[in-house]
Design an enzyme around this catalytic site. Structure first.
Site: not given
Length: 219
Positions: A167, A14, A12
């Site tokens: 996250d 961000d 991922d």
């Protein structure tokens, strides 16, 4: 990926490659306030972490509220400007990707131009080249598995042999739905005041870690 190293690692962007989540949620809160909608940074994190901008409009439509036509353009402009001034890479991520011996790519809920800017600003772009896949490229964003399956298909790797680094709850759920192994990363600034380990473990992460220097530790 039952044992050994994966055939593909999907990052991922961000909160995994760049420490952007607090910045983007601050921008969201500010632009909403300018449009007459009250949403704190903490609420933005709870509601939209790991989600695409389309999820914002959907959230308000479901509550009978319509965002202004120019809202997304204003939000995008605010985020890109803020990133250009303040965005930083996640500590240690450059060393991790520099040392990888297996193929890797990015799969993000953010728009492609935002991902490209994030990687350029933080000096990570040369690592990934054009191996950038975003929610714009699939029908359903996270937590649906579409984006991760699309990325694995483009990279020509079996989903079962793919490792995802995420996250967010929606990202973890998407990776599990795709039949992939997923490690939760909680080293971003948005987890300083939240129990990220419990949050991502509860979502189904196969492992949770907080420092990129521990990427392969106990894996």
């Amino acid at each position: 990926m039952a044992n050994g190293q994966p055939d593909l690692i999907i990052f991922d962007c961000d909160g995994v490659l760049v420490d952007s989540e607090l910045l983007s949620c601050q921008c969201l809160s500010e632009v909403l306030a300018e449009s007459g909608f009250e949403l704190s940074v903490e609420q933005a994190l709870d509601l939209f972490l790991g989600r695409s901008t389309a999820a914002i409009g959907q959230y308000y439509r479901e509550r009978g509220q319509i965002l202004p036509d120019e809202f997304l353009l204003r939000l995008k402009s605010r985020v890109l400007g803020t990133f250009g001034e303040a965005l930083q890479p996640i500590p240690g991520i450059n060393a991790v990707v520099s040392a990888l011996k297996v193929p890797y790519c990015v799969a993000s809920s953010s728009d492609l131009d935002r991902v490209a800017l994030s990687l350029n600003v933080t000096g990570l772009a040369p690592h990934f080249g054009d191996r950038l896949y975003t929610a714009q490229m699939v029908k359903h964003g996270k937590p649906a598995p579409d984006l991760f399956l699309y990325a694995a298909g483009k990279m020509q790797v079996d989903p079962a042999r793919t490792l995802v680094i995420e996250d967010s709850v929606s990202g973890v759920q998407a990776a599990k739905a795709a039949g992939m192994t997923v490690w939760g990363f909680v080293g971003g600034g948005h987890y300083r005041a939240r129990d990220g380990r419990a949050i991502l473990s509860g979502a189904g992460a196969d492992r949770v870690f907080a420092r990129m220097s521990d990427f392969w530790k106990d894996a």
